[in-house]
Design a protein around this motif. Structure first.
Motif, PDB file in Angstrom:
ATOM      1  N   ASP A   1       0.838  -1.196   0.000  1.00 50.06           N
ATOM      2  CA  ASP A   1       0.000   0.000   0.000  1.00 50.06           C
ATOM      3  C   ASP A   1       0.877   1.253   0.000  1.00 50.06           C
ATOM      4  O   ASP A   1       1.028   1.939   1.016  1.00 50.06           O
ATOM      5  CB  ASP A   1      -0.923  -0.014   1.223  1.00 50.06           C
ATOM      6  N   HIS A   2       1.473   1.500  -1.144  1.00 52.81           N
ATOM      7  CA  HIS A   2       2.402   2.614  -1.319  1.00 52.81           C
ATOM      8  C   HIS A   2       2.125   3.229  -2.692  1.00 52.81           C
ATOM      9  O   HIS A   2       1.874   2.504  -3.660  1.00 52.81           O
ATOM     10  CB  HIS A   2       3.845   2.108  -1.237  1.00 52.81           C
ATOM     11  N   PRO A   3       2.169   4.563  -2.825  1.00 54.80           N
ATOM     12  CA  PRO A   3       1.789   5.196  -4.101  1.00 54.80           C
ATOM     13  C   PRO A   3       2.721   4.914  -5.267  1.00 54.80           C
ATOM     14  O   PRO A   3       2.454   5.373  -6.383  1.00 54.80           O
ATOM     15  CB  PRO A   3       1.769   6.694  -3.765  1.00 54.80           C
ATOM     16  N   SER A   4       3.793   4.178  -5.068  1.00 53.74           N
ATOM     17  CA  SER A   4       4.621   3.746  -6.188  1.00 53.74           C
ATOM     18  C   SER A   4       4.091   2.463  -6.817  1.00 53.74           C
ATOM     19  O   SER A   4       4.630   2.012  -7.822  1.00 53.74           O
ATOM     20  CB  SER A   4       6.073   3.522  -5.725  1.00 53.74           C
TER      21      SER A   4
ATOM     22  N   ALA B   1      -2.146   0.076  -5.473  1.00 49.77           N
ATOM     23  CA  ALA B   1      -2.443   0.883  -4.284  1.00 49.77           C
ATOM     24  C   ALA B   1      -3.183   2.154  -4.680  1.00 49.77           C
ATOM     25  O   ALA B   1      -4.168   2.546  -4.043  1.00 49.77           O
ATOM     26  CB  ALA B   1      -1.145   1.219  -3.544  1.00 49.77           C
ATOM     27  N   ILE B   2      -2.723   2.811  -5.750  1.00 44.42           N
ATOM     28  CA  ILE B   2      -3.367   4.046  -6.193  1.00 44.42           C
ATOM     29  C   ILE B   2      -4.809   3.791  -6.635  1.00 44.42           C
ATOM     30  O   ILE B   2      -5.738   4.464  -6.188  1.00 44.42           O
ATOM     31  CB  ILE B   2      -2.565   4.707  -7.334  1.00 44.42           C
ATOM     32  N   ILE B   3      -5.014   2.793  -7.498  1.00 45.91           N
ATOM     33  CA  ILE B   3      -6.358   2.534  -8.021  1.00 45.91           C
ATOM     34  C   ILE B   3      -7.326   2.155  -6.902  1.00 45.91           C
ATOM     35  O   ILE B   3      -8.460   2.639  -6.848  1.00 45.91           O
ATOM     36  CB  ILE B   3      -6.310   1.432  -9.099  1.00 45.91           C
ATOM     37  N   SER B   4      -6.891   1.307  -5.988  1.00 49.40           N
ATOM     38  CA  SER B   4      -7.786   0.873  -4.908  1.00 49.40           C
ATOM     39  C   SER B   4      -8.100   2.023  -3.956  1.00 49.40           C
ATOM     40  O   SER B   4      -9.238   2.170  -3.500  1.00 49.40           O
ATOM     41  CB  SER B   4      -7.169  -0.301  -4.144  1.00 49.40           C
TER      42      SER B   4
ATOM     43  N   SER C   1     -10.439   7.003 -15.509  1.00 50.11           N
ATOM     44  CA  SER C   1     -11.280   6.033 -16.217  1.00 50.11           C
ATOM     45  C   SER C   1     -11.867   4.995 -15.273  1.00 50.11           C
ATOM     46  O   SER C   1     -13.017   4.580 -15.436  1.00 50.11           O
ATOM     47  CB  SER C   1     -10.493   5.358 -17.341  1.00 50.11           C
ATOM     48  N   ILE C   2     -11.124   4.581 -14.253  1.00 47.02           N
ATOM     49  CA  ILE C   2     -11.661   3.553 -13.357  1.00 47.02           C
ATOM     50  C   ILE C   2     -12.829   4.100 -12.539  1.00 47.02           C
ATOM     51  O   ILE C   2     -13.799   3.384 -12.265  1.00 47.02           O
ATOM     52  CB  ILE C   2     -10.557   2.973 -12.435  1.00 47.02           C
ATOM     53  N   VAL C   3     -12.766   5.375 -12.182  1.00 48.85           N
ATOM     54  CA  VAL C   3     -13.892   5.986 -11.447  1.00 48.85           C
ATOM     55  C   VAL C   3     -15.107   6.110 -12.367  1.00 48.85           C
ATOM     56  O   VAL C   3     -16.243   5.825 -11.960  1.00 48.85           O
ATOM     57  CB  VAL C   3     -13.484   7.362 -10.877  1.00 48.85           C
TER      58      VAL C   3
ATOM     59  N   ASP D   1      -2.307  15.989  -6.632  1.00 44.54           N
ATOM     60  CA  ASP D   1      -2.100  16.125  -5.191  1.00 44.54           C
ATOM     61  C   ASP D   1      -3.085  15.261  -4.417  1.00 44.54           C
ATOM     62  O   ASP D   1      -2.719  14.575  -3.445  1.00 44.54           O
ATOM     63  CB  ASP D   1      -2.267  17.592  -4.764  1.00 44.54           C
ATOM     64  N   ALA D   2      -4.348  15.293  -4.826  1.00 41.52           N
ATOM     65  CA  ALA D   2      -5.378  14.526  -4.119  1.00 41.52           C
ATOM     66  C   ALA D   2      -5.070  13.030  -4.144  1.00 41.52           C
ATOM     67  O   ALA D   2      -5.285  12.322  -3.146  1.00 41.52           O
ATOM     68  CB  ALA D   2      -6.750  14.798  -4.749  1.00 41.52           C
ATOM     69  N   ILE D   3      -4.547  12.548  -5.254  1.00 43.22           N
ATOM     70  CA  ILE D   3      -4.224  11.118  -5.366  1.00 43.22           C
ATOM     71  C   ILE D   3      -3.100  10.737  -4.408  1.00 43.22           C
ATOM     72  O   ILE D   3      -3.164   9.705  -3.723  1.00 43.22           O
ATOM     73  CB  ILE D   3      -3.849  10.780  -6.816  1.00 43.22           C
ATOM     74  N   TYR D   4      -2.070  11.562  -4.333  1.00 40.44           N
ATOM     75  CA  TYR D   4      -0.922  11.218  -3.489  1.00 40.44           C
ATOM     76  C   TYR D   4      -1.135  11.577  -2.021  1.00 40.44           C
ATOM     77  O   TYR D   4      -0.342  11.175  -1.168  1.00 40.44           O
ATOM     78  CB  TYR D   4       0.351  11.862  -4.051  1.00 40.44           C
ATOM     79  N   ASP D   5      -2.216  12.292  -1.717  1.00 38.64           N
ATOM     80  CA  ASP D   5      -2.557  12.597  -0.326  1.00 38.64           C
ATOM     81  C   ASP D   5      -3.472  11.546   0.299  1.00 38.64           C
ATOM     82  O   ASP D   5      -3.849  11.665   1.457  1.00 38.64           O
ATOM     83  CB  ASP D   5      -3.244  13.970  -0.242  1.00 38.64           C
ATOM     84  N   LEU D   6      -3.836  10.518  -0.462  1.00 38.71           N
ATOM     85  CA  LEU D   6      -4.711   9.465   0.069  1.00 38.71           C
ATOM     86  C   LEU D   6      -3.991   8.701   1.187  1.00 38.71           C
ATOM     87  O   LEU D   6      -2.750   8.681   1.239  1.00 38.71           O
ATOM     88  CB  LEU D   6      -5.136   8.536  -1.063  1.00 38.71           C
ATOM     89  N   PRO D   7      -4.752   8.050   2.077  1.00 35.10           N
ATOM     90  CA  PRO D   7      -4.151   7.458   3.294  1.00 35.10           C
ATOM     91  C   PRO D   7      -3.448   6.116   3.065  1.00 35.10           C
ATOM     92  O   PRO D   7      -3.866   5.075   3.573  1.00 35.10           O
ATOM     93  CB  PRO D   7      -5.361   7.290   4.212  1.00 35.10           C
ATOM     94  N   TYR D   8      -2.372   6.147   2.306  1.00 35.61           N
ATOM     95  CA  TYR D   8      -1.600   4.926   2.091  1.00 35.61           C
ATOM     96  C   TYR D   8      -0.892   4.511   3.382  1.00 35.61           C
ATOM     97  O   TYR D   8      -0.428   5.360   4.154  1.00 35.61           O
ATOM     98  CB  TYR D   8      -0.542   5.151   1.001  1.00 35.61           C
TER      99      TYR D   8
END
Length: 652
Positions: A33-36, A40-43, A176-178, A279-286
């Motif tokens: 669960d890491h943004p790399s 993790a990003i999609i979920s 697209s996934i959303v 920013d919003a994507i990388y600020d998610l609670p990983y």
């Protein structure tokens, strides 16, 4: 959104109060669960929109029940083969199987199948015949239309057909996934979801997207699959059209015909993300770590490479022929704000195993922090022109100041000792900047003893096929880098990445590269033999022998023995490569490089080996000269003289 890992078992679902999942995400990697990590990003993006997502990591593909451990999802199964194409993950360019998998707990190999996305898709179809299946990630993205598969040496169909999936979400996929999730939530049948940018679908009716008056929505009919199988030049032409339709502002739908009246349709790409969206994507609670169940196996090795690195951008306008980034992320650079990156750095600093070193701040190309020119966000990128190749475009916006200020802020954070840049610097773009301030700070603060750069080759014909700048540009970069190191009192080195056997490289070009290394006094420890991965310009040239843009023929080295010779020439000083180097020089008509002169690469065979009693004396390696009489002082003195002479030549 709750803090914690997403459910990976029924017990997790019970503990989190989840009776039914909206999406079950099947992944070929370990759950990190890491943004790399793409999964993790999609979920986390889906979770942010209120959807409940569970993870099935590396299921046993020989057991169909392994795909059902979280039950039937309410909306769809999602599939990703992993952060790497599963075939690249499994095999060296020689097609020998790798011994370790960095994306598996403990580095174990064999926890995912070859062509993982296809296998997982068919496994789901066997168990759940009527549940929508959406595939994505790098493997699906680069195989979304007919593509050359190096490992089987064949032209494969779209992965959409072979996996029995309903849709491909290609590219980075957050938007697209959303949109897919919202369409399914609203009750639209997955077979009717044919309108979302960044997706690929199948159909038997293309009347609604061809023959219209609006060119933007009027699809382009690509050569049919069976036509491309029989005529390689048609595949080259098809890829050229695909490459010119990777821009979200100018691209048109692409249609590929298959037998039995089936069509695979690629919609234009999604628009680039705004800075606020990034920013919003990388600020998610990983959780920023691997799932705790992997702890006893030693964790997941791939995390160590990225745990203390920061992603600052995506997209690349570099346009290297052997790179698939243009096809996957596009040419328009998107960047995060300084504030978002600083927030992530501050969270990273608080982690108990942080030692004060930020390993990287970058992306596909570290020193790209904005679109190459302002018109791209309104008109898109140029279809028939590159930003940097063969020369930087006059409209190119060359400016490193935003990146420089970001690095200064990171260096100033309490607890940070050093900020490195390891994801790659585009040296021709750096040289195009008339302001030397970033270059100077790069040398002064952000090099960990050696800077890795990628000239790839020095021969004009090969560089032209690679989409790389000419040799003189790299020479200017080396000179400037050395000058700045001297001015700053630094003793730092350059490590050039070099590639052998790229399309266009004959033995003549390989010998020229060896001569360049001889004059440089450098022998690389590692050499990358060209690896034909899906959906790159270079792979199309490799598979067809044709330049997809000009239609001209291209020399391609496919013979394994010649590939070994080209590789050996780059490491001609290695005694183990002597026979291959000699054979290559003879075949290239370069006997002049075999001898004792300063310009020679190797010595003659009869002078390389001499017999002394029953022992062979290897003058090329010179570890030790063995004699019949070990106490022979004359022989021992001669040995020392030979070793010293050889060592001095190597140092030179």
């Amino acid at each position: 959104m709750q803090k914690g890992f997403l459910p990976v078992s029924k017990q997790d679902m019970i503990e989190q109060g989840i009776e039914e999942l909206d999406f079950v995400y099947v992944i070929g990697d370990a759950y990190v669960d890491h943004p790399s990590f793409g999964h993790a990003i999609i979920s986390r993006v889906l979770e942010a929109y209120g959807y409940r997502v569970g993870i099935i990591s590396q299921p046993d593909w020989k057991d169909e029940n392994s795909i059902a451990i979280l039950g039937r999802p309410r909306l769809a199964f999602l599939i990703s083969g992993g952060n790497m194409d599963s075939m690249v993950n499994h095999y060296y360019v020689s097609k020998k199987r790798r011994s370790a998998d960095a994306y598996t707990p403990g580095g174990s190999m064999g926890k995912r199948p070859d062509h993982a996305t296809v296998v997982y898709g068919n496994l789901i179809r066997k168990k759940f015949k009527d549940v929508p299946v959406i595939i994505g990630g790098i493997e699906a993205s680069l195989r979304r239309l007919a593509h050359y598969d190096y490992w089987s040496n064949s032209l494969k169909r779209s992965i959409l057909l072979d996996s029995q999936a309903d849709l491909i979400s290609y590219g980075m996929g957050e938007r697209s996934i959303v949109e897919i999730a919202q369409a399914l939530e609203s009750g639209i049948d997955v077979k009717d979801i044919c309108f979302i940018p960044g997706t690929v679908y199948r159909t038997k009716d293309i009347s609604g997207i061809t023959g219209g008056r609006d060119e933007q929505y009027n699809a382009i009919l690509l050569p049919a699959y069976e036509e491309m199988v029989n005529r390689p030049e048609r595949y080259a032409k098809s890829f050229g059209i695909q490459y010119q339709n990777t821009d979200p502002f100018t691209a048109r739908p692409l249609v590929e015909e298959y037998p039995k009246g089936i069509y695979v349709v690629q919609n234009p790409p999604q628009k680039p993300l705004a800075m606020e969206e990034m920013d919003a994507i990388y600020d998610l609670p990983y959780m920023r770590s691997y799932h705790p169940s992997y702890e006893e196996k030693g964790g997941v090795p791939a995390l160590a490479e990225v745990k203390f690195s920061l992603i600052s951008n995506r997209g690349c306008f570099g346009g290297c022929s052997f790179c698939a980034l243009t096809f996957h992320q596009g040419r328009i650079v998107q960047a995060r704000s300084h504030a978002s990156i600083i927030r992530e750095a501050e969270r990273m600093i608080k982690e108990p195993d942080f030692k004060g070193y930020i390993h990287d701040v970058g992306g596909p190309t570290a020193n790209f922090r904005h679109p190459s020119c302002q018109k791209q966000l309104k008109c898109g990128v140029c279809q028939n022109r590159q930003c940097l190749f063969p020369k930087p475009c006059p409209n190119l916006n060359v400016d490193h100041q935003d990146y420089r200020k970001l690095l200064q802020k990171l260096r100033a954070l309490p607890g940070v000792k050093k900020v490195f840049i390891r994801s790659g610097i585009r040296f021709d773009y750096l040289l195009a900047d008339k302001d030397d301030s970033f270059f100077r700070e790069l040398v002064e603060h952000h090099v960990s003893g050696q800077l890795k750069v990628a000239p790839e080759h020095i021969s004009g014909p090969v560089l032209n096929r690679m989409g790389k700048p000419e040799k003189s540009v790299y020479d200017r970069f080396v000179k400037k880098y050395n000058r700045l190191n001297k001015e700053l009192g630094k003793k730092q080195f350059l490590v050039p990445y070099l590639m052998s056997s790229h399309p266009g490289s004959t033995l003549k070009e390989a010998v020229a590269l060896a001569e360049y290394l001889r004059d440089l006094g450098y022998m690389p420890e590692q050499v990358q033999d060209f690896y034909p991965t899906p959906s790159t310009i270079s792979t199309v040239m490799y598979s067809t022998g044709i330049d997809p843009f000009t239609g001209n023929k291209v020399y391609v080295c496919r013979n394994p023995h010649e590939k070994n010779m080209q590789r050996a020439l780059i490491q001609y000083r290695n005694p183990q490569n002597y026979d291959l180097v000699k054979e290559a020089l003879l075949k290239a008509g370069r006997e002049d490089l075999i001898g004792f002169g300063e310009k020679c690469l190797i010595k003659p065979q009869n002078q390389r080996k001499k017999q002394s009693g029953s022992k062979t004396v290897e003058l090329g390696n010179q570890k030790k000269v063995k004699c019949k009489n070990k106490n022979d002082r004359v022989s021992q003195k001669r040995n020392r003289v030979i070793r010293n002479v050889h060592q001095k030549k190597v140092k030179k």
